[in-house]
Design an enzyme around this catalytic site. Structure first.
Site, PDB file in Angstrom:
ATOM      1  CD  GLU A 181       4.217   8.203  -0.209  1.00 45.82           C
ATOM      2  OE1 GLU A 181       3.454   9.125   0.111  1.00 45.82           O
ATOM      3  OE2 GLU A 181       4.322   7.785  -1.380  1.00 45.82           O
ATOM      4  CG  HIS A 187       3.473   9.054 -10.620  1.00 47.89           C
ATOM      5  ND1 HIS A 187       2.123   9.300 -10.507  1.00 47.89           N
ATOM      6  CD2 HIS A 187       3.772   8.181  -9.641  1.00 47.89           C
ATOM      7  CE1 HIS A 187       1.642   8.594  -9.495  1.00 47.89           C
ATOM      8  NE2 HIS A 187       2.631   7.916  -8.943  1.00 47.89           N
ATOM      9  CE  LYS A 225      -6.121   7.576  -4.549  1.00 48.98           C
ATOM     10  NZ  LYS A 225      -5.070   8.586  -4.851  1.00 48.98           N
ATOM     11  CE  LYS A 266      -4.009   7.603   2.161  1.00 43.62           C
ATOM     12  NZ  LYS A 266      -3.275   6.746   1.286  1.00 43.62           N
ATOM     13  CG  HIS A 281       2.657  11.085  -5.407  1.00 43.46           C
ATOM     14  ND1 HIS A 281       3.077  11.616  -4.202  1.00 43.46           N
ATOM     15  CD2 HIS A 281       2.427   9.771  -5.171  1.00 43.46           C
ATOM     16  CE1 HIS A 281       3.091  10.667  -3.284  1.00 43.46           C
ATOM     17  NE2 HIS A 281       2.706   9.540  -3.843  1.00 43.46           N
ATOM     18  CD  GLU A 318      -6.546  11.734  -5.870  1.00 42.97           C
ATOM     19  OE1 GLU A 318      -6.170  10.710  -5.282  1.00 42.97           O
ATOM     20  OE2 GLU A 318      -6.027  12.149  -6.909  1.00 42.97           O
TER      21      GLU A 318
HETATM   22  N1  GLY Z   1      -1.472   7.672  -1.956  1.00 41.80           N
HETATM   23  C1  GLY Z   1      -2.374   8.734  -2.103  1.00 41.80           C
HETATM   24  C2  GLY Z   1      -3.778   8.409  -1.710  1.00 41.80           C
HETATM   25  O1  GLY Z   1      -4.035   7.384  -1.098  1.00 41.80           O
HETATM   26  O2  GLY Z   1      -4.659   9.164  -2.018  1.00 41.80           O
END
Ligand code: GLY
Length: 397
Positions: A184, A251, A142, A226, A247, A236
Site C-alpha cells: 500500500e 479483490h 472508511k 492520503k 484493488h 470517493e
Molecule cells: N483504501 C482506499 C481508501 O481509503 O479510499
C-alpha cells in the site's frame, strides 16, 4: 513527532494524524487530550494486545474498558459486528464515549463501523498497529464489514477524532503482514509521486531492518498524500478512487481465496497492481518499461506480483488458485462494490506517479485479461477454459 492535519472539506471535519515516538504510554495521553471523555472503549487486536502489553497498560487507567478481538479478514462478519456492539452496550457505551480501535485494518474497520452506528454514532480514535493500517485504512474514515456477497459491502464513513501512528508497533509485526503493508505504501508512489516511488524502490535495506526513522518518514509522507486526497473527496466521487489502484484485480483474488488467511489484502493488492500495470500497457497507456519498473520494484521489496510469489495454500484447505476459472473471476469482479452497470472503473498508470481512472471497462474483458495474465506469469494452478492451453513462462506479468 509529526502532526499532520486532515481537513475533510465536506462536513468541515478536522483531525490530526500524529506520527512519531509515542510508545509506551504517550499515545494514551494524546487520545485523552484530543478526544476528551470520561469513558473510553479500547477495541484491541489480540496480536497487538499481547505483543505490546496493551491491556496491562490500560488496566489501571481511569475510564477505560477493554475488548480484545481476533484479527484476520474472517473476523469482520455481521456476527462479529453484532457481538462487539452487544458488548459495548453491556459495558455502558453512551453518546459521549470514545471507541479506540487499536490494531490492524480488520479491527479498525470493525470497531470503526461499530462507532459509526452504535447509538447512531459515537466518537472514534484510530491507533493502527500494522503498516497497512498506518498508511491506508486508518486514514480517511472508511469503516465497514464483509457480507457473504462481498468485502466491505456494509459500511460508513466515520472520521476519527485523532489517528495515532507509532512505527514502534511495527517492530513485532509478522513479516508477511509487514510486506503486505509495504504494497500500500508503494501504491501511493505509483499513484501520485514518482520520487517517493523511487525512494521506496531503493530502500529494501531500510525496510528489512524496519528502520524506525525511515519508517516514520515514509509513513508520514504516505499519510500526508492520503490526507490530501481524502480531504477533498471523502466520498470517493473523484480523486479518492485512485487509491483503488490494484484493488479490482486484488479483490477478485481475495474473494476466490476466501478470507481464511490464505491470502491477505496487501498481497492481493501487490498482484493486482502488477496486473493493472500490464492491462494499461496492453492498451498503450504506459510503456513496457514503466511496467517493468513497477514489477521490479515490487519484487525487490518482496511484494508478490504473481501467483507463484504468494504463500503456499494453508494446510488442509486445498489450493484456492484452482478456483481461478473464467466464470469465477467474472462473477467475483461483478460482486465488487465498485462495479457499475456501465462497466468497471479501473485505476491504471499512465506513468509512475500518474494513475488515472479508466471508466467503462467491460468486466468480461477485464476478467479474460486477468485469467490470461495470471496464467502467463509462471507455473500456477489456473484451470484454463476447455480447449485452451497456456504457456508457463518464467517472468512476472
Ligand atoms: N483504501 C482506499 C481508501 O481509503 O479510499
Amino acid at each position: 513527532m509529526n502532526i499532520l492535519p486532515v481537513d475533510i472539506r465536506r462536513g468541515d471535519h478536522h483531525y490530526d494524524i500524529l506520527v512519531g515516538d509515542l510508545l509506551p504510554g504517550r499515545w494514551l495521553e494524546e487520545i485523552e487530550a484530543r478526544a476528551k471523555s470520561d469513558k473510553y472503549f479500547a477495541v484491541i487486536d489480540a496480536r497487538a494486545a499481547a505483543a505490546h502489553d496493551i491491556p496491562a497498560r490500560l488496566a489501571g487507567r481511569r475510564g477505560w474498558r477493554i475488548t480484545v478481538l481476533p484479527g484476520g479478514e474472517d473476523h469482520k462478519k455481521i456476527a462479529d459486528y453484532a457481538a462487539l456492539c452487544e458488548s459495548l452496550i453491556a459495558d455502558g457505551v453512551d453518546r459521549r464515549s470514545v471507541v479506540a480501535a487499536i490494531g490492524g485494518g480488520v479491527v479498525g474497520d470493525l470497531a470503526g463501523f461499530a462507532a459509526a452506528t452504535i447509538l447512531r454514532g459515537v466518537r472514534l480514535a484510530q491507533v493502527p498497529t500494522t503498516l497497512l493500517a498506518q498508511v491506508d485504512s486508518s486514514v480517511g474514515g472508511k469503516t465497514g464489514i464483509n457480507l457473504a456477497g462481498g468485502k466491505n459491502l456494509l459500511g460508513a464513513f466515520q472520521q476519527p477524532e485523532v489517528v495515532i501512528i507509532d512505527p514502534g508497533f511495527l517492530a513485532t509485526l509478522p513479516e508477511r503482514e509487514f510486506r503486505a503493508g509495504m504494497a500500500e505504501l508503494v501504491k501511493h508512489g505509483i499513484i501520485a509521486d514518482q520520487d517517493f516511488f523511487d525512494r521506496l524502490a531503493a530502500s529494501a535495506g531500510f525496510f528489512a531492518k524496519r528502520d524506525p526513522a525511515f519508517l516514520a518518514e515514509a509513513v508520514a509522507h504516505s499519510c500526508r498524500m492520503k490526507a490530501d486526497i481524502v480531504g477533498g473527496d471523502e466520498r470517493e466521487s473523484g480523486r479518492r478512487a485512485l487509491l483503488n489502484y490494484g484493488h479490482t484485480f486484488g479483490h477478485v483474488l481475495e474473494t476466490l481465496a476466501g478470507y481464511d488467511g490464505s491470502l491477505i489484502h496487501g498481497e492481493a493488492v501487490g498482484v493486482g497492481m502488477a496486473l493493472a500495470a500490464k492491462f494499461a500497457a496492453d492498451r498503450g497507456m504506459i510503456g513496457r518499461n514503466g511496467v517493468q519498473r513497477i514489477v521490479l520494484a515490487l519484487r525487490r521489496l518482496g511484494i508478490p506480483v504473481c501467483l507463484d510469489d504468494l504463500p503456499q495454500p494453508l494446510e488442509g484447505r486445498g489450493d484456492w488458485r484452482k478456483r481461478l476459472t473464467a466464470d469465477a473471476i467474472l462473477a467475483a469482479m461483478l460482486k465488487d462494490k465498485k462495479a457499475a452497470s456501465a462497466g468497471l472503473t479501473l485505476i491504471l498508470p499512465a506513468d509512475i506517479g500518474d494513475c488515472r481512472a479508466r471508466p467503462g471497462v467491460p468486466a468480461a474483458a477485464a476478467a479474460a485479461f486477468m485469467l490470461e495474465a495470471l496464467a502467463e506469469s509462471g507455473e500456477m494452478a489456473v484451470a484454463p477454459p476447455t480447449g485452451r492451453r497456456y504457456n508457463n513462462k518464467e517472468t512476472g506479468p
